[in-house]
Scaffold this active site. Structure first.
Site: not given
Length: 689
Positions: A142, A176, A188-189, A246, A253, A337, A347
């Site tokens: 995810g 992102k 931590d994103g 983005r 995907r 992915d 990506d």
């Protein structure tokens, strides 16, 4: 075809002067000043269809968790401290009907485009997907750092051709690096300048190279910091949190369809929505109706529709990887992915454009087995398509999927040869062209020639014509000297062929392969060992060769190939009434197919180091150069810092930098080379993971 390459020309957006009023409805003169002063990002017209058509997680609890029976989870982007722009792409923002200049000067721009403030109409969410990573099913993955902001309606006046390429009529926008989501796992994103600048620049250069890709609208950095161990060496450091915007028709995907997978026989992991087959059908309906409307319209029978959909995804994927191979691009992490359901490059992580041609080129330092090497990419994409087919069953009958996959290799070869003929200026098809291309690549490999620059140089080799002023031998010699400029030195070839495996380890594995094959297969593979042995053999030969002997060998190889190439070019002119026009057309096609400049790692690294020291001008300059990768741009041959450290233009220096920060990046201490040059020696030290 969802093809977002620049053959469409610049995005032609005509934003009516009354657009703000149209969105607001009827306004009074008193309201006019207020409406015109609003942030342009507040006028975006959102229509978040994906969240209406696909199931959304009912839970909004914070923290990492398994998300069952849903394709999206609601999230709250986490604000940054003092967000500010590093750069914007005017071309990409134009897709949304935005002016890059207006966004750059909008006080709220960095907040909105970092997720620190939510735009009106935006509904932040994270997408749930699974994936096969390095060949093993990893279960739920995810959007661990990416955040769906919503879908913006295509603005009035957008190029009709572009609308045919994106039939949904909307552009999905993501940020992102905006913080943690239910899919962040142990992370931590957040993203930092290094990764954000690399993704921003490569998304845009791929578009301008004509390769299908997601786009990048901006990079924002901040005073918020995270700790990162860049090389996993035990030496972590604080880095600035940064966010890239983005843009794509969708970021769905292959792995989006793997959330329904039963328990994997090797890893034991299963998709979080296993058993929810109705959601698979719902997702297929959404994707086909929205992004493949012609297939939906032309195939009323469901199974036939699904087969046609899979065939189109297969075709786009074959074409995409052929285009990667022809520009020397290596993705680095071709997990399921990271494969777009629209056939876009998706990506940008540890990617790399190949410098010295090497079929075994691996851009990702973490890929120890070479699974995602340059030459493996076509086969890996096929493997990923097989996994997609498995994920689509029973909506896609396995026997029908297998029949579609039987077409893959021929399609890929056709796309590849079509592009390669253009790169060589072969406008007619001949059966022996494939052999000529193979011999060229073998010569490039043997001589360690630069991939981009060698192809770019080929247009300078003339077609044989009657009454040439010089003899054939002299013309071949000149062409040979031209291509020898791109060869590798003896020391470079020695370094390139040094085995990456310790000789004692290699000897142990060779012994194990004989004595205990089962154990050997668990810890290594014959392909990797064969590669190491091949390197050892080449290194031994090089150790016994002098620089002059090597140059003589390289010259002989190039002379043989150039002689064959000129004979093939002569046949291009047969039947032509205007030789000069034919020659000019050949050069035009070649120079429009072989880029002068690509985003080499050292170019990105210079821009990153300058930005980390507060100077954003090099990021902006590199973007400007990459917007015209096939053209010579006078005044833009060298990095901005060349020329005695001239002052950075107003607005391009980061006012938020600490006073202790160095005044210039470490890149300024290096010997500058032009953007279209072979990489400098220090570039080989760059490690991307």
């Amino acid at each position: 075809m969802a093809y977002l390459g620049p053959r469409l020309g610049p995005s032609r957006i005509f934003v009516p002067g009354v657009s703000a009023f149209r969105l607001l409805g009827t306004v009074t003169m008193a309201d006019m000043g207020l409406s015109m002063s609003r942030s342009p990002l507040e006028r975006l017209d959102f229509d978040n269809v994906a969240l209406k058509k696909l199931p959304v997680d009912s839970s909004e609890e914070p923290g990492v968790r398994q998300v069952k029976g849903a394709c999206f989870s609601r999230v709250k982007p986490q604000p940054l401290t003092k967000p500010r722009f590093v750069a914007v792409s005017h071309e990409a923002l134009a897709l949304l009907g935005l002016s890059g200049e207006e966004v750059m000067h909008d006080p709220l721009g960095p907040e909105y485009l970092s997720g620190s403030r939510v735009m009106p109409g935006s509904q932040p969410a994270a997408h749930c997907y699974c994936g096969h990573q390095f060949g093993q099913f990893a279960g739920q993955l995810g959007d661990g750092a990416a955040c769906y902001l919503g879908e913006v309606k295509v603005p009035a006046g957008q190029d009709p051709e572009l609308l045919r390429e994106n039939p949904s009529g909307r552009w999905e926008i993501q940020v992102k690096g905006a913080g943690s989501t239910p899919y962040s796992r142990q992370a931590d994103g957040r993203k930092v300048l290094r990764s954000s600048i690399r993704e921003f620049l490569c998304s845009e250069v791929m578009y301008f190279l004509g390769v299908p890709t997601t786009r990048a609208g901006s990079v924002v950095t901040s005073d918020s910091r995270v700790i990162r161990d860049v090389y996993y060496s035990g030496n972590p450091r604080h880095e600035r949190c940064s966010v890239v915007v983005r843009i794509a028709p969708t970021f769905l995907r292959f792995g989006s369809f793997e959330i329904f997978k039963r328990a994997d026989e090797h890893t034991g992991r299963q998709g979080p929505s296993y058993g929810r087959d109705e959601i698979r059908g719902q997702m297929m309906d959404y994707v086909i109706e929205t992004f493949y409307p012609d297939i939906q319209q032309n195939h009323p029978e469901r199974v036939e529709r699904n087969v046609a959909f899979f065939r189109e995804v297969m075709l786009r994927t074959a074409r995409l990887v052929a285009q990667w191979q022809c520009v020397g691009f290596c993705h680095g992490v071709l997990n399921t992915d990271n494969m777009s359901i629209l056939g876009l490059t998706l990506d940008y992580g540890p990617y790399g454009f190949m410098d010295r041609f090497d079929p075994d080129f691996v851009c990702n330092a973490s890929d120890n087995s070479g699974r995602y090497s340059y030459q493996a990419q076509p086969a890996i994409c096929r493997w990923n398509l097989v996994k997609l087919a498995e994920a689509l069953a029973p909506e896609l009958p396995p026997d029908r999927a297998e029949a579609v996959m039987d077409e893959y290799l021929d399609l890929y070869n056709g796309f590849y040869l079509e592009s390669m003929r253009k790169k060589l200026g072969l406008l007619k098809d001949e059966p022996d062209d494939e052999l000529l291309i193979t011999e060229l690549l073998q010569t490039m490999h043997n001589t360690g020639s630069d991939f981009t620059n060698t192809f770019r140089s080929l247009s300078q080799i003339s077609c044989p014509t009657e009454g040439e002023g010089e003899g054939e031998e002299e013309l071949v010699r000149k062409a040979t000297d031209l291509l020898l400029e791109q060869r590798a030195s003896l020391e470079e070839l020695k370094a390139a062929n040094k085995p990456s495996m310790d000789p004692r380890e290699l000897a142990m594995l060779l012994s194990m392969a004989q004595s205990n094959p089962a154990l050997f297969q668990m810890i290594s593979d014959r392909t990797s060992i064969a590669r190491q042995l091949d390197r050892l053999s080449k290194l031994k030969d090089l150790m016994e060769t002098s620089q002059e002997e090597l140059k003589t060998q390289q010259a002989e190889e190039w002379s043989r190939w150039i002689t064959r190439y000129r004979k093939r070019l002569a046949r291009e002119l047969e039947g032509q009434s205007d030789m000069q026009a034919a020659q000019e057309e050949r050069v035009r096609v070649m120079d429009g197919t072989n880029p002068r400049v690509v985003l080499r790692n050292y170019i990105a690294q210079n821009a990153i180091e300058a930005a980390e020291n507060g100077d954003f001008s090099e990021v902006q300059r590199v973007l400007k150069v990459l917007e015209k990768p096939f053209s010579l741009q006078p005044g833009l041959e060298l990095p901005a810092w060349v020329g005695g450290g001239e002052a950075t233009k107003r607005g391009e220096r980061d006012e938020g930098e600490d006073q202790q920060q160095e005044a210039a990046s470490t890149s300024t201490a290096r010997n500058p080379v032009p953007y279209d040059s072979r990489p400098p020696a220090w570039a080989h030290e760059i490690c991307v993971t």
